[in-house]
Structure formats: structure tokens, C-alpha cells
Scaffold this active site. Sequence first.
Site, PDB file in Angstrom:
ATOM      1  CB  SER A 258     -33.905 -42.110 -12.068  1.00  0.00           C
ATOM      2  OG  SER A 258     -33.303 -43.368 -11.982  1.00  0.00           O
ATOM      3  CE  LYS A 262     -30.876 -43.282  -6.782  1.00  0.00           C
ATOM      4  NZ  LYS A 262     -31.756 -44.381  -6.921  1.00  0.00           N
ATOM      5  CD1 TRP A 349     -31.970 -50.239 -11.095  1.00  0.00           C
ATOM      6  CD2 TRP A 349     -31.324 -52.259 -10.393  1.00  0.00           C
ATOM      7  NE1 TRP A 349     -30.651 -50.164 -10.716  1.00  0.00           N
ATOM      8  CE2 TRP A 349     -30.226 -51.383 -10.286  1.00  0.00           C
ATOM      9  CE3 TRP A 349     -31.164 -53.595 -10.006  1.00  0.00           C
ATOM     10  CZ2 TRP A 349     -28.977 -51.790  -9.809  1.00  0.00           C
ATOM     11  CZ3 TRP A 349     -29.922 -53.993  -9.532  1.00  0.00           C
ATOM     12  CH2 TRP A 349     -28.848 -53.101  -9.436  1.00  0.00           C
ATOM     13  CG  HIS A 399     -36.184 -46.300 -14.628  1.00  0.00           C
ATOM     14  ND1 HIS A 399     -36.425 -46.102 -13.291  1.00  0.00           N
ATOM     15  CD2 HIS A 399     -35.084 -45.558 -14.923  1.00  0.00           C
ATOM     16  CE1 HIS A 399     -35.511 -45.276 -12.799  1.00  0.00           C
ATOM     17  NE2 HIS A 399     -34.689 -44.927 -13.767  1.00  0.00           N
TER      18      HIS A 399
HETATM   19  C1  GTR Z   1     -29.317 -46.706 -12.190  1.00  0.00           C
HETATM   20  C2  GTR Z   1     -29.208 -46.709 -10.691  1.00  0.00           C
HETATM   21  C3  GTR Z   1     -30.502 -46.303 -10.090  1.00  0.00           C
HETATM   22  C4  GTR Z   1     -31.100 -45.067 -10.744  1.00  0.00           C
HETATM   23  C5  GTR Z   1     -30.834 -44.993 -12.239  1.00  0.00           C
HETATM   24  C6  GTR Z   1     -31.025 -43.629 -12.884  1.00  0.00           C
HETATM   25  O1  GTR Z   1     -28.224 -47.169 -12.831  1.00  0.00           O
HETATM   26  O2  GTR Z   1     -28.835 -47.991 -10.280  1.00  0.00           O
HETATM   27  O3  GTR Z   1     -30.364 -46.134  -8.692  1.00  0.00           O
HETATM   28  O4  GTR Z   1     -30.637 -43.945 -10.128  1.00  0.00           O
HETATM   29  O5  GTR Z   1     -29.556 -45.381 -12.576  1.00  0.00           O
HETATM   30  O6  GTR Z   1     -30.745 -42.583 -12.302  1.00  0.00           O
HETATM   31  O7  GTR Z   1     -31.404 -43.622 -14.051  1.00  0.00           O
END
Ligand code: GTR
Length: 418
Positions: A258, A262, A349, A399
Amino acid sequence: MKPLLFILLTLTTLGLMAQPEANYDETKVPKFSVPDPLTTFSGEAITDSQEWEEKRKLEIYQFFEKQIYGKVPALLDEYSFKVIEQDNQALEGKAQRKQITVGLKKNNRTLNFNILLYLPNGNEKAPVFLGYNFHGNHTVTDDPNVIIPEAWNENNADLKISSNKATEASRGVRMHRWSIDKMLDNGYGLATVYYGEIDPDKNDFSDGLHSLFYAEEQTKPKTNEWGSIAAWAYGLSRAMDYLENDTNISNVIVFGHSRLGKAALWAGATDDRFSGVISNNSGCGGAALFKRKFGETIGHINNSFPHWFSESFKKYSNKEEILPVDQHQLLALIAPRPLYVASAVEDEWADPKGEFLSTQYASKVYGLYGKKGIDLTDFPETDRPIQQTMAYHMRSGKHDVTAYDWDQYMTWAETFAK
Ligand code: GTR
């Protein structure tokens, strides 16, 4: 100026405007042209790996550095590390455990962070996965000897974290995200760091790594300088400074999930000592293409997390069409090193399809080195990984990081990333 106009302008400048709802309808994805990794900004065609490195790679790199993640402002004054704890018979004899405090010093200010390292016993030189964890090294295992971090921690009732401090109560709460036993059984080691020790994940630039580099009276990074993702990536490189000198480690594959995916991608792009890179559900600002505007967009991410990217990235909020690059070019910066991008079907998402396309579009750069990427004819069938030097899988489910994900990473690393 009329007060309303003033307020709107101020909010827009701060990137804090209410954002359009996320699009999840494939028919509403805008038509866009994919910026060609093999044509320079001035229109010159790139035909081989030497031209790529000399003419194209650098200009793409500099664009991401100045306009997206932000530049590291200066060199450190001092770097130090200390093994503060070691047990050669940890985890019922399976592993050597070391906990290492790394000290970073600049302008007489210091920041310490701790690496938890497990190396498989019986393997003299092991490949290691290096990845940040979200809430503390003690959350990835129920090993009672793992040190609990002092740094600010985001409250999370499910994980038993309150008052922004981790405690004994959250030991082992994220074990399911790290297949440590299997890694050790397969001859891999794990190095992990709590990301909040590098930079607490809040919109506040007074603390963490950034603040070490400030001139007197400075309170935040300059416009083209680093946001939190670049600071986390930098922290991974500082962990690497230690790991590359540990004689029991053969190579380091950087991993992240997540937001930390990045950071892992940017670390892979900025530091070629990482012999492989794994992006798990990294989504917007990670492996997904911005220009599809599917799920989370630049506007959403700058609005919810104003501290993640460089200030200069704010001008692209809801203006994806003027961005001269896209995230397949970030992936291309990692070529020819092995790269694994993984999505999850229900993680809309993060735009799973955008993550897949990104790997396909980056493949021609891998091709310049004679390395196999993801073919344009490939299709991301659920739970059917495609594994070459570049690899991709679309896992069923949400996720998350699962045992399935780690099984695939280890299978791939066996052939491509050891
Ligand atoms: C969310 C964000 C994503 C992702 C995620 C995470 O809220 O919008 O880009 O990074 O968090 O890190 O779990």
C-alpha cells in the site's frame, strides 16, 4: 477579492478542496495517450539500453524526483549503527535475530530507527526481504524479545493501539501479513522497520526525518523537496547501508504494501543496491496509472495525505492530463532488476487494472536489456501469477498482504531474484 473566492483559492492552493467521487466505471475512464518510455521529452526515439540510460532514464528520474516524490535536500553529516540485541537461536532455533539501531545525524539533530532482522539458520548467505511495517516491529511476530517502538503510532482499536503509543498489547497483531516461518524454511531472511520511526505518518513536518535537514527557522521542506514517501524510501536505503555489510546476507529485495509499496517502488528506483522490488497493492502513486483516474486519483491522495508527495505535485491534482509521465515509467526506472507488482481483485481503490497495464507498458524498457516483462497479450487472470523478470498477480480478495502473496514472491524470487 470576494471572501468566498479567497477561501476557494486558499483551499485549492492547499489541495484541500472536496474531491470528485472516485470512478469505478471502466466506460468512464478517460481516453489518454500513454507517455512513451522510449521517446525523450524532446521527441527523440530510444533504441537501446545505453541510450535509455544516457538520455531517457535520467530525465524521467529527475521528473519524478522534482515533481512527484520530491528531492532529498542534502547528505547526512553522520551515519552509525549498533547491534543492540542478538540471539543466534531465536524462533525455536530457526533463526538468528538481530536488532540494530541506526543513527542518522544532520545539523546536530539525530534520528534513530530500529531494524529487526531474522536470518535463517543453516544458510550462510541468505537473500533478505526488507519491508516496512505499519505499527511496530513487535507486531509482525509474537517473539517476546522484539523491541516495541517509542515513536508516534496511529491509533487503531483493532490492533490495540491507543494514545498514539504501541504497547505490549499489540505484539503479534500483524503476524498474518508476514510469512516469517515460511521465509525461514525456504532460506530467506526478513528485515523490517517501523515506518513511523523514519517519519510519523501525519500532516506535520515538524518531526521525523525532514526536520533534521532544516535550516534555522525552517518548518517544512521546500517546494521540490521530499514528502513522506521519499523520506520512507530514504529510510529503506539507510537500512540497506547496514544490510549490505552484513556478511550473512546475499542480496536484499525491497517490499512494501500500500503506501509502503509506493515507498518501496521509489526506493527501488532511487537505489540500485536493491536487487529486486515488490509492490503489494501500492495503487495510486505506486504502480497504478494516474491517467486512468480509476479509484483513488491525484486529487484524492493530495487531499487526504498532503504530506506524502512533494509540494510541487499538488499542481497535478485533478489535472492528470498535463502530467508528462505516468507510473509505468517509475516501474521502468527499476529495469533491468526484477520487479513484482501484485494487485487484489477487490482492491478497486488501488485500480488493479491500472497496476497491470503499468507493468505491461514498462516491459519495453526491460526488453532493451533482454529481460522478459509482461506481454501486451497477457491477461491478469485471478490467482494465476505471471512470473518473468517482471511479475504480476491479481489475487482474489481484498487490500492486504496474505500468505498467498508471500508464496508467490518466494517462488518468483527463487528463479529471478536471488
Ligand atoms: C489509503 C490510501 C491509499 C493507500 C492506503 C494504505 O487510505 O488512499 O493510497 O496507501 O491508504 O496505505 O493502506
